[in-house]
Design an enzyme around this catalytic site. Structure first.
Site, PDB file in Angstrom:
ATOM      1  N   LYS A   8       0.472  -4.805   9.038  1.00 59.38           N
ATOM      2  CA  LYS A   8       1.501  -4.297   8.606  1.00 59.38           C
ATOM      3  C   LYS A   8       2.423  -3.544   9.653  1.00 59.38           C
ATOM      4  O   LYS A   8       1.989  -2.482  10.095  1.00 59.38           O
ATOM      5  CB  LYS A   8       1.740  -3.692   7.288  1.00 59.38           C
ATOM      6  CG  LYS A   8       2.771  -3.187   6.344  1.00 59.38           C
ATOM      7  CD  LYS A   8       2.656  -2.626   5.116  1.00 59.38           C
ATOM      8  CE  LYS A   8       3.866  -2.766   4.314  1.00 59.38           C
ATOM      9  NZ  LYS A   8       4.711  -1.471   4.739  1.00 59.38           N
TER      10      LYS A   8
ATOM     11  N   ARG B 226       8.208   0.164  -3.907  1.00 58.48           N
ATOM     12  CA  ARG B 226       8.563   1.162  -5.025  1.00 58.48           C
ATOM     13  C   ARG B 226       9.020   0.540  -6.296  1.00 58.48           C
ATOM     14  O   ARG B 226       8.643   0.921  -7.557  1.00 58.48           O
ATOM     15  CB  ARG B 226       9.568   2.016  -4.432  1.00 58.48           C
ATOM     16  CG  ARG B 226       8.932   3.135  -3.747  1.00 58.48           C
ATOM     17  CD  ARG B 226      10.205   4.043  -2.761  1.00 58.48           C
ATOM     18  NE  ARG B 226      11.019   3.067  -1.810  1.00 58.48           N
ATOM     19  CZ  ARG B 226      12.121   3.642  -1.544  1.00 58.48           C
ATOM     20  NH1 ARG B 226      12.483   4.568  -1.767  1.00 58.48           N
ATOM     21  NH2 ARG B 226      12.488   2.644  -0.554  1.00 58.48           N
TER      22      ARG B 226
ATOM     23  N   GLY C 225      10.364  -4.066   2.472  1.00 60.73           N
ATOM     24  CA  GLY C 225      11.389  -2.852   2.523  1.00 60.73           C
ATOM     25  C   GLY C 225      12.874  -3.295   1.618  1.00 60.73           C
ATOM     26  O   GLY C 225      13.296  -4.319   1.956  1.00 60.73           O
TER      27      GLY C 225
ATOM     28  N   PRO D 152       0.685  -1.145  -0.072  1.00 60.89           N
ATOM     29  CA  PRO D 152      -0.185   0.206   0.199  1.00 60.89           C
ATOM     30  C   PRO D 152       0.745   1.387   0.076  1.00 60.89           C
ATOM     31  O   PRO D 152       1.753   1.385   0.836  1.00 60.89           O
ATOM     32  CB  PRO D 152      -0.710  -0.080   1.360  1.00 60.89           C
ATOM     33  CG  PRO D 152       0.114  -1.006   2.016  1.00 60.89           C
ATOM     34  CD  PRO D 152       0.725  -1.971   1.256  1.00 60.89           C
ATOM     35  N   MET D 153       0.633   2.085  -0.973  1.00 62.34           N
ATOM     36  CA  MET D 153       1.345   3.395  -1.001  1.00 62.34           C
ATOM     37  C   MET D 153       0.742   4.561  -1.250  1.00 62.34           C
ATOM     38  O   MET D 153      -0.084   4.486  -2.337  1.00 62.34           O
ATOM     39  CB  MET D 153       2.640   3.014  -2.115  1.00 62.34           C
ATOM     40  CG  MET D 153       3.625   2.092  -2.023  1.00 62.34           C
ATOM     41  SD  MET D 153       4.745   1.805  -3.329  1.00 62.34           S
ATOM     42  CE  MET D 153       3.758   0.614  -4.235  1.00 62.34           C
TER      43      MET D 153
ATOM     44  N   HIS E  92       7.932  -4.723   7.651  1.00 55.56           N
ATOM     45  CA  HIS E  92       8.863  -3.794   7.009  1.00 55.56           C
ATOM     46  C   HIS E  92      10.087  -3.822   7.794  1.00 55.56           C
ATOM     47  O   HIS E  92      10.381  -3.211   9.027  1.00 55.56           O
ATOM     48  CB  HIS E  92       8.294  -2.362   6.857  1.00 55.56           C
ATOM     49  CG  HIS E  92       9.330  -1.324   6.165  1.00 55.56           C
ATOM     50  ND1 HIS E  92       8.667  -0.284   5.710  1.00 55.56           N
ATOM     51  CD2 HIS E  92      10.501  -1.366   5.909  1.00 55.56           C
ATOM     52  CE1 HIS E  92       9.697   0.360   4.905  1.00 55.56           C
ATOM     53  NE2 HIS E  92      10.823  -0.335   5.136  1.00 55.56           N
TER      54      HIS E  92
ATOM     55  N   CYS F 256       3.216   3.394   9.119  1.00 52.01           N
ATOM     56  CA  CYS F 256       3.633   4.653   8.633  1.00 52.01           C
ATOM     57  C   CYS F 256       4.094   5.524   9.499  1.00 52.01           C
ATOM     58  O   CYS F 256       3.535   5.701  10.733  1.00 52.01           O
ATOM     59  CB  CYS F 256       2.137   5.262   7.866  1.00 52.01           C
ATOM     60  SG  CYS F 256       2.429   6.744   7.046  1.00 52.01           S
TER      61      CYS F 256
END
Length: 330
Positions: A138, A234, A211, A16-17, A170, A99
């Protein structure tokens, strides 16, 4: 979708970004891989429950398997938001405990919740009680001056006792003071070994690592090391063809293969529908800029879509023009 099928899909997932993994992005990614688990951008529980922003939950049925990521820290509010997500048809509801942004911290959720494992356990227990789909978490390996080797096992124990069966870790700390969200994605060192050790310590937990992962070869290495899944962020967004076109074959052993030009053809009717509903071409094509990354014509493809995609008359013909430039360079 049965929980077992979602768990199988979670062998590879797209992270999720925020501002990236919207419905347009997910539709594109689904054309490239039919097996990979996709995630929404984080949606805050207060926006859904107090703000009435249920429109944020809309998605195309073609996106399945797809998971909703929620942000929040109030168990009752998260329970209601999870119920809404399940009603909308999501295959999984995920709680964001990773986050590091200031806005998220001010709402006492995201990575700051690593400091409150009991509260996280209360949240996920309430969410599980409120909806039938699987609830996952997460998280980070820790925040600020915490010792991840001590904090992470304690955190996993709390959420496992609350009924969580699947977690995405992560493999970096989050520094809540002094680093921006962007810096938090790069500067804190990765500790993949700790994540692998957590699988040995919690064999009944389904654990995915996230990550800094940039290739399917790297992802396969983590699976061979005993982890249950890999989440890529990414790289899946900026170089989607490199990650997703071969994912079904290399990660799932599925003979399904799709050509990049077929993916673009598959986007044409989607774009036409979007434009007919009053949408703008660039809202979709901004997610397509990296399709030819590393291939002939990539620069011209990006230039045409970037420069012409925002024009009032931009349409499917703009996509055709960009593709012509690619073919000229091939």
């Amino acid at each position: 979708m049965p929980a077992s099928d979602v768990t199988k899909a979670a062998r590879l997932s797209v992270a999720p970004m925020m501002a990236w993994t919207d419905a347009h992005c997910r539709y594109l990614h689904r054309l490239m891989s039919r097996r990979t688990l996709l995630y929404t951008e984080m949606v805050t529980a207060p926006a859904l429950v107090r703000g009435g922003a249920r429109h944020l939950l809309r998605f195309d049925p073609a996106e399945h398997p797809v998971a909703l990521q929620l942000g929040g820290s109030d168990p009752a509010e998260l329970a209601e938001a999870a119920r809404m997500g399940a009603e909308e048809g999501y295959d999984e509801v995920n709680l964001n405990v990773g986050c590091p942004s200031d806005r998220v911290q001010s709402g006492t959720f995201g990575a700051v919740l690593m400091e409150h494992p009991k509260l996280v356990a209360d949240c996920v227990a309430a969410m599980r009680e409120a909806c039938a789909v699987e609830v996952t978490v997460k998280c980070r390996i820790g925040v600020d001056d915490q010792d991840p080797a001590e904090v992470l096992p304690d955190f996993l124990t709390h959420i496992q006792q609350a009924g969580v069966r699947r977690v995405i870790i992560h493999a970096r700390k989050a520094w809540l003071q002094g680093l921006s969200p962007k810096e938090n994605r790069d500067i804190p060192p990765l500790d993949y070994e700790l994540v692998v050790a957590m699988k040995a310590a919690f064999p009944d937990l389904n654990i995915s690592v996230n990550g800094g992962i940039t290739s399917l070869d790297q992802a396969r290495g983590f699976l061979q090391a005993g982890l249950d899944g890999v989440m890529i962020g990414r790289a899946a967004y900026h170089t989607p063809a490199e990650i997703l076109l071969a994912a079904d074959r290399l990660i799932y052993g599925d003979d399904h293969a799709v050509d990049l030009l077929a993916v673009i053809d598959g986007m044409r009717p989607y774009i036409a529908r979007h434009l007919a509903q009053g949408g703008k071409l660039a809202q979709v094509t901004r997610h397509m800029l990296g399709l030819f990354q590393g291939r002939p014509g990539a620069r011209h493809w990006r230039r045409v879509l970037s420069e012409e995609g925002h024009k009032p008359d931009a349409g499917v013909h703009t996509l055709d023009r960009a593709l012509e430039q690619v073919r000229m360079d091939a």
